[in-house]
Scaffold this active site. Structure first.
Site, PDB file in Angstrom:
ATOM      1  CD  GLU A 139      36.498  56.087  45.118  1.00 39.23           C
ATOM      2  OE1 GLU A 139      36.171  56.283  46.293  1.00 39.23           O
ATOM      3  OE2 GLU A 139      37.172  55.113  44.767  1.00 39.23           O
ATOM      4  CB  CYS A 152      40.825  53.653  35.834  1.00 36.78           C
ATOM      5  SG  CYS A 152      39.630  52.423  36.360  1.00 36.78           S
ATOM      6  CB  CYS A 159      28.300  48.822  40.191  1.00 34.77           C
ATOM      7  SG  CYS A 159      28.210  47.650  38.801  1.00 34.77           S
ATOM      8  CB  CYS A 163      30.654  41.261  41.023  1.00 35.61           C
ATOM      9  SG  CYS A 163      30.027  41.346  39.326  1.00 35.61           S
ATOM     10  CB  CYS A 166      33.340  44.143  42.764  1.00 38.81           C
ATOM     11  SG  CYS A 166      33.428  45.856  42.201  1.00 38.81           S
ATOM     12  N   GLY A 214      30.896  51.109  38.286  1.00 33.19           N
ATOM     13  CA  GLY A 214      29.755  51.007  37.382  1.00 33.19           C
ATOM     14  C   GLY A 214      29.923  50.001  36.266  1.00 33.19           C
ATOM     15  CB  SER A 271      34.342  41.127  34.138  1.00 35.38           C
ATOM     16  OG  SER A 271      34.933  42.399  33.954  1.00 35.38           O
ATOM     17  CG  LEU A 272      34.766  34.284  31.472  1.00 39.89           C
ATOM     18  CD1 LEU A 272      33.472  34.568  30.733  1.00 39.89           C
ATOM     19  CD2 LEU A 272      35.684  33.429  30.602  1.00 39.89           C
ATOM     20  CG  HIS A 273      35.833  37.568  37.157  1.00 36.78           C
ATOM     21  ND1 HIS A 273      37.111  38.068  37.001  1.00 36.78           N
ATOM     22  CD2 HIS A 273      35.008  38.654  37.160  1.00 36.78           C
ATOM     23  CE1 HIS A 273      37.057  39.384  36.927  1.00 36.78           C
ATOM     24  NE2 HIS A 273      35.809  39.773  36.999  1.00 36.78           N
ATOM     25  CG  ASN A 347      43.122  44.639  44.181  1.00 40.80           C
ATOM     26  OD1 ASN A 347      44.291  44.515  44.496  1.00 40.80           O
ATOM     27  ND2 ASN A 347      42.733  45.048  42.988  1.00 40.80           N
ATOM     28  CB  CYS A 390      40.914  45.840  39.847  1.00 47.65           C
ATOM     29  SG  CYS A 390      41.819  46.132  38.360  1.00 47.65           S
TER      30      CYS A 390
HETATM   31  N1  SAH Z   1      31.460  46.601  35.528  1.00 49.97           N
HETATM   32  C1  SAH Z   1      32.553  46.455  34.627  1.00 49.97           C
HETATM   33  C2  SAH Z   1      33.692  47.428  34.840  1.00 49.97           C
HETATM   34  C3  SAH Z   1      34.141  47.750  36.242  1.00 49.97           C
HETATM   35  S1  SAH Z   1      35.209  46.691  37.128  1.00 49.97           S
HETATM   36  C4  SAH Z   1      33.077  45.043  34.663  1.00 49.97           C
HETATM   37  O1  SAH Z   1      32.682  44.300  35.551  1.00 49.97           O
HETATM   38  O2  SAH Z   1      33.813  44.661  33.783  1.00 49.97           O
HETATM   39  C5  SAH Z   1      36.702  46.486  36.246  1.00 49.97           C
HETATM   40  C6  SAH Z   1      37.327  45.127  36.472  1.00 49.97           C
HETATM   41  O3  SAH Z   1      37.780  44.960  37.831  1.00 49.97           O
HETATM   42  C7  SAH Z   1      36.344  43.982  36.223  1.00 49.97           C
HETATM   43  O4  SAH Z   1      36.982  42.971  35.512  1.00 49.97           O
HETATM   44  C8  SAH Z   1      36.035  43.529  37.619  1.00 49.97           C
HETATM   45  O5  SAH Z   1      35.537  42.217  37.668  1.00 49.97           O
HETATM   46  C9  SAH Z   1      37.374  43.680  38.287  1.00 49.97           C
HETATM   47  N2  SAH Z   1      37.308  43.649  39.744  1.00 49.97           N
HETATM   48  C10 SAH Z   1      36.279  44.037  40.519  1.00 49.97           C
HETATM   49  N3  SAH Z   1      36.558  43.844  41.814  1.00 49.97           N
HETATM   50  C11 SAH Z   1      37.812  43.323  41.856  1.00 49.97           C
HETATM   51  C12 SAH Z   1      38.665  42.925  42.914  1.00 49.97           C
HETATM   52  N4  SAH Z   1      38.278  43.045  44.187  1.00 49.97           N
HETATM   53  N5  SAH Z   1      39.869  42.427  42.604  1.00 49.97           N
HETATM   54  C13 SAH Z   1      40.258  42.339  41.303  1.00 49.97           C
HETATM   55  N6  SAH Z   1      39.503  42.705  40.273  1.00 49.97           N
HETATM   56  C14 SAH Z   1      38.290  43.193  40.540  1.00 49.97           C
END
Ligand code: SAH
Length: 410
Positions: A139, A152, A159, A163, A166, A214, A271-273, A347, A390
């Site tokens: 997508e 995007c 992927c 995570c 996601c 991915g 993507s630290l989180h 999300n 996202c």
């Molecule tokens: N694999 C890469 C790029 C794809 S995701 C990465 O992880 O950076 C792009 C961004 O969306 C990342 O920061 C990811 O952590 C975030 N993301 C994934 N799922 C999400 C969700 N359910 N809500 C908010 N952000 C999310």
């Protein structure tokens, strides 16, 4: 993905015709990561057929010569594809008819078919569900704002980073995309904008973010060559500013270090989180291999090498990573470094036990960072109602009636 916009209109599903004309046939050119197309344009050795957008200038000229044409014919073809955003030989009137048909068949095979398109925000947010030649789904999302348009893109079908918050991570990895499969997503969006198909009049793609499906740094060479095709000037590429390209990663340290050496000042998003390894081990499982300190070390070296500020992505998950003490810990990690924090309200994905932070809690988290001098913004999400925001890209909307995977092989 970016600035918050309220959903102004109910999501609409519109049928689409394939965004790129052509019949999907191609000839061997022997120069692509896919090892060349079969006469039917089908996969060989599990890889998509070669395409103009896989090739640097010398490679495309060599490919034209192998087909018995002069090298500069490949440049003419590239000017049509990257400059005029067409792959229809009928448009290429500066090329002799036989050359244009030959070259287009060999170098512009149809790689992705737009299976469905979804739009919201009055048509200014559009998600495309693509089917590749092997039946893989991926997508892309085009978001138009006043004065700019961001696309995007996916770098992989699925992927492998797993995570848990996601949607794509839940589905697992199908395969990495070729450079041309990545570039095609952008060319399609650029074509729609140029033809005035997106409300707001004819326009251009100004930004590309590798934040679709991915992990881009797990598909390093294809992503790198896609970035070059996106950012080289016509006829070598689309001419998008390198500074307007963002590569987002879970934190694959060796690849971050390699990217820093490429002389390619794209923006890096990490993507630290979570600021602590205990929690990050759970949210971003690859953290067990490369921990927070090591990832940030590589990021600061990237910033030093490129002069670019690092985007720190932080999905705000209610009761999980949104405590004030974690904001303080994050501030300590980032203090004095070239960083900008993007707080993204989570999300929620289907089946997930997590949800977005309470807005008041998110504001406090932001305030703690700001009070310690850290640049921070809360990023809204466009496209939520079309599963285009996202972490929602999972190709969950694939049509049940689509051809079976085996129909597309051999
Ligand atoms: N694999 C890469 C790029 C794809 S995701 C990465 O992880 O950076 C792009 C961004 O969306 C990342 O920061 C990811 O952590 C975030 N993301 C994934 N799922 C999400 C969700 N359910 N809500 C908010 N952000 C999310």
């Amino acid at each position: 993905m970016e600035a918050a916009e309220s959903a102004s209109q109910a999501a609409a599903v519109v049928p689409v015709t394939p965004a790129l004309p052509g019949d999907g046939t191609g000839h061997e050119d022997g120069a692509s990561p896919g090892g060349g197309a079969s006469p039917t344009g089908a996969f060989r050795r599990g890889r998509p057929p070669a395409h103009l957008a896989d090739l640097p200038p010398a490679g495309r000229r060599a490919a034209a010569q192998r087909l018995g044409h002069q090298g500069f014919r490949a440049d003419q073809l590239a000017r049509h594809y990257f400059g005029r955003l067409t792959d229809d030989p009928a448009d290429m009137t500066d090329l002799p008819v036989s050359a244009r048909d030959d070259l287009a068949r060999a170098l512009l095979p149809l790689l992705l078919t737009a299976e469905r398109e979804f739009s919201c925000d009055g048509g200014t947010t559009r998600k495309t569900l693509w089917r590749a030649l092997d039946g893989s789904y991926l997508e892309s999302v085009l978001m138009r704002y006043p004065g700019r348009a961001t696309i995007c893109v996916s770098s992989q079908a699925g992927c492998g980073m797993a995570c848990p918050f996601c949607a794509t991570g839940q589905a697992g990895l199908t395969r990495s995309l070729s450079a041309a499969e990545i570039v095609t997503q952008v060319v399609s969006g650029a074509g729609a904008l140029a033809r005035g198909e997106v409300p707001g009049g004819p326009g251009r793609v100004s930004n590309v973010v590798f934040m679709g499906m991915g992990e881009p740094l797990a598909n390093y060479s294809s992503v790198l060559s896609a970035v070059r095709r996106l950012t080289d000037q016509v006829p070598d590429g689309l001419g998008i500013s390198r500074r307007a390209v963002t590569v987002s990663t879970v934190g694959l340290v060796p690849a971050i270090r390699r990217l820093a050496g490429e002389q390619l000042p794209v923006r890096l998003a990490v993507s630290l989180h979570a600021p602590d390894d205990d929690l990050r081990d759970e949210l971003v499982p690859v953290n067990r291999r490369w921990q927070v300190a090591e990832v940030l070390d590589a990021a600061w070296d990237y910033a030093a090498a490129t002069g670019r500020r690092i985007s720190i992505e932080y999905a705000m998950i209610r009761g999980v990573n949104d405590q004030a003490w974690r904001a303080e810990a994050l501030a300590r990690l980032l203090a004095g470094n070239l960083a900008h924090v993007n707080l993204i309200p989570l999300n929620p994905t289907p089946g997930s036990r997590w949800t977005a932070s309470d807005p008041g809690v998110a504001r406090e988290f932001q305030a703690v960072l700001a009070a310690r001098g850290i640049l921070v913004t809360v990023r809204g999400t466009r496209g939520t109602e079309i599963d285009g925001a996202c972490g929602q890209l999972a190709a969950s909307s694939r049509p049940a009636a689509g051809p079976a995977r085996s129909d597309l092989f051999g």
